[in-house]
Design a protein around this motif. Structure first.
Motif, short mmCIF file in Angstrom:
data_model
loop_
_atom_site.label_atom_id
_atom_site.label_comp_id
_atom_site.label_asym_id
_atom_site.label_seq_id
_atom_site.Cartn_x
_atom_site.Cartn_y
_atom_site.Cartn_z
N UNK A 163 1.82 1.18 -14.38
CA UNK A 163 2.41 2.51 -14.23
C UNK A 163 3.73 2.56 -14.99
N UNK A 164 3.94 3.65 -15.72
CA UNK A 164 5.21 3.91 -16.40
C UNK A 164 5.96 5.03 -15.69
N UNK A 165 5.31 6.15 -15.45
CA UNK A 165 5.91 7.22 -14.68
C UNK A 165 4.91 7.72 -13.65
N UNK A 166 5.43 8.36 -12.60
CA UNK A 166 4.57 8.90 -11.55
C UNK A 166 5.23 10.13 -10.96
N UNK A 167 4.42 10.99 -10.38
CA UNK A 167 4.94 12.18 -9.72
C UNK A 167 4.05 12.54 -8.54
N UNK A 168 4.67 12.95 -7.45
CA UNK A 168 4.00 13.55 -6.30
C UNK A 168 4.71 14.86 -6.03
N UNK A 210 3.53 4.83 -0.60
CA UNK A 210 3.91 5.43 0.68
C UNK A 210 3.86 6.95 0.59
N UNK A 211 4.34 7.51 -0.52
CA UNK A 211 4.34 8.97 -0.68
C UNK A 211 2.92 9.52 -0.71
N UNK A 212 2.03 8.86 -1.44
CA UNK A 212 0.63 9.29 -1.51
C UNK A 212 -0.03 9.21 -0.14
N UNK A 213 0.20 8.11 0.56
CA UNK A 213 -0.40 7.94 1.89
C UNK A 213 0.12 8.99 2.87
N UNK A 214 1.40 9.31 2.79
CA UNK A 214 1.96 10.31 3.69
C UNK A 214 1.32 11.68 3.48
N UNK A 215 1.09 12.03 2.23
CA UNK A 215 0.43 13.31 1.95
C UNK A 215 -0.97 13.33 2.57
N UNK A 216 -1.74 12.28 2.31
CA UNK A 216 -3.11 12.24 2.81
C UNK A 216 -3.15 12.18 4.33
N UNK A 217 -2.22 11.46 4.91
CA UNK A 217 -2.17 11.36 6.37
C UNK A 217 -1.88 12.72 7.00
N UNK A 237 -9.25 7.06 -11.74
CA UNK A 237 -8.33 6.31 -12.60
C UNK A 237 -6.98 6.11 -11.91
N UNK A 238 -6.31 7.21 -11.55
CA UNK A 238 -4.97 7.09 -10.99
C UNK A 238 -4.95 6.33 -9.67
N UNK A 239 -5.86 6.65 -8.78
CA UNK A 239 -5.86 5.99 -7.47
C UNK A 239 -6.30 4.54 -7.58
N UNK A 240 -7.20 4.24 -8.51
CA UNK A 240 -7.63 2.85 -8.68
C UNK A 240 -6.52 2.01 -9.32
N UNK A 241 -5.83 2.58 -10.31
CA UNK A 241 -4.74 1.83 -10.93
C UNK A 241 -3.62 1.60 -9.93
N UNK A 242 -3.32 2.59 -9.10
CA UNK A 242 -2.31 2.40 -8.05
C UNK A 242 -2.74 1.29 -7.09
N UNK A 243 -4.01 1.25 -6.77
CA UNK A 243 -4.54 0.19 -5.91
C UNK A 243 -4.31 -1.19 -6.54
N UNK A 244 -4.55 -1.30 -7.85
CA UNK A 244 -4.39 -2.60 -8.52
C UNK A 244 -2.92 -2.98 -8.64
N UNK A 299 -1.21 -6.36 -7.28
CA UNK A 299 -0.37 -7.18 -8.16
C UNK A 299 0.91 -7.60 -7.45
N UNK A 300 1.48 -6.70 -6.64
CA UNK A 300 2.77 -6.97 -6.00
C UNK A 300 2.66 -7.30 -4.52
N UNK A 301 1.45 -7.52 -4.05
CA UNK A 301 1.26 -7.92 -2.66
C UNK A 301 1.59 -6.83 -1.67
N UNK A 302 1.32 -5.57 -2.04
CA UNK A 302 1.63 -4.44 -1.18
C UNK A 302 0.36 -3.89 -0.53
N UNK A 303 0.53 -3.24 0.59
CA UNK A 303 -0.61 -2.64 1.29
C UNK A 303 -1.05 -1.39 0.52
N UNK A 304 -2.30 -1.30 0.07
CA UNK A 304 -2.75 -0.15 -0.71
C UNK A 304 -2.97 1.07 0.17
N UNK A 305 -3.19 2.20 -0.48
CA UNK A 305 -3.40 3.46 0.24
C UNK A 305 -4.57 3.35 1.20
#
Length: 267
Positions: free
Chosen positions: A25-30, A84-91, A103-110, A114-120
């Motif tokens: 990811x280079x840039x992102x927006x919610x 966290x922002x994406x999950x909050x919207x969906x929740x 594409x976007x959600x799968x790349x965010x998952x990867x 990569x960084x050992x974080x809990x995915x959406x």
């Protein structure tokens, strides 16, 4: 009440390339859009992805390696904030508009992996929903229309302004406005309960993937395998090009044809 008459959120990424397994990811927006289309809330991120940004990608979204290194935030903390922002919207139950969601959600998952974080998916305890994908829906409601299905083409077709293409915020806003217009034009989709709309998109994405796979095997790649899963490609799979392989470029944009490892990203 129809989902198109309520608020919508939208999510978009600009990236280093088109492979969900290796690119960053280079840039992102919610963003959040009210029923009148006005943006009432937004969050944007510029990351130092930790790798060089290919010149082809920089040419699309305008972010160079030097700029990202000087002004971007560390990727691990940014990926956590984005997820966290994406999950909050969906929740919250607000529909999340994502152009070519797999594409976007799968790349965010990867990136989470990569960084050992809990995915959406784990934060929600299931598949991300409600997600609304303009690419999948447009190909479903108007499958025989000729021409490109990239975001700029959808904006032109549905009469939506796109003033700063390839900017994550601008693309997110435009995608949300496109699906609202789409829902108004095709009332069967616009009045559909969100759970039914999700199931429709799962089926439509699988059908579109099968059609693309058959086309590629007939024309350019006899061994092509196109990933049918939507909105997130499972980690155990390596996917083929997901949609319109002649319309994507590095950096999450159009070029042709994609490698067999990338679902690709239509702007």
């Amino acid at each position: 009440m129809s989902w198109i008459t309520g608020p919508l959120a939208a999510f978009d990424l600009e990236t280093t390339g088109t492979d969900i397994e290796t690119d960053r990811i280079v840039t992102a927006a919610v963003v959040r859009l009210e029923p009148d289309g006005a943006v009432s809330a937004e969050r944007t991120w510029l990351l130092d992805p930790g790798v060089a940004i290919p010149e082809q990608a920089s040419a699309i979204h305008g972010i160079s390696t030097d700029h990202a290194r000087e002004h971007g935030v560390p990727p691990s903390s940014a990926v956590e904030d984005i997820t966290r922002a994406v999950a909050e919207v969906l929740r919250s139950g607000t529909p999340l508009v994502v152009m070519n969601a797999r594409y976007d959600l799968s790349l965010l998952d990867r990136e989470c992996q990569r960084y050992g974080l809990e995915p959406v998916t784990e934060r929600l305890g299931g598949v991300p929903s409600p997600v609304v994908d303009p690419l999948v829906l447009d190909k479903h409601v108007d499958k025989y229309r000729r021409g490109k299905r990239a975001l700029h083409a959808l904006c032109a077709h549905y009469g939506v302004s796109l003033d700063d293409a390839h900017d994550a915020r601008a693309d997110a806003v435009a995608a949300a406005r496109v699906v609202r217009r789409m829902g108004e034009k095709y009332q069967r989709v616009g009045t559909m309960p969100l759970t039914d709309l999700h199931e429709l998109q799962v089926r439509a994405a699988a059908e579109q993937a099968a059609s693309l796979q058959a086309y590629l095997r007939r024309t350019t790649d006899p061994a092509a395998v196109v990933e049918p899963a939507w909105p997130v490609v499972p980690r155990s799979r390596r996917s083929g090009p997901a949609e319109a392989p002649r319309e994507r470029e590095p950096g999450g944009r159009a070029a042709a044809p994609l490698s067999r490892t990338a679902p690709g990203h239509v702007p």
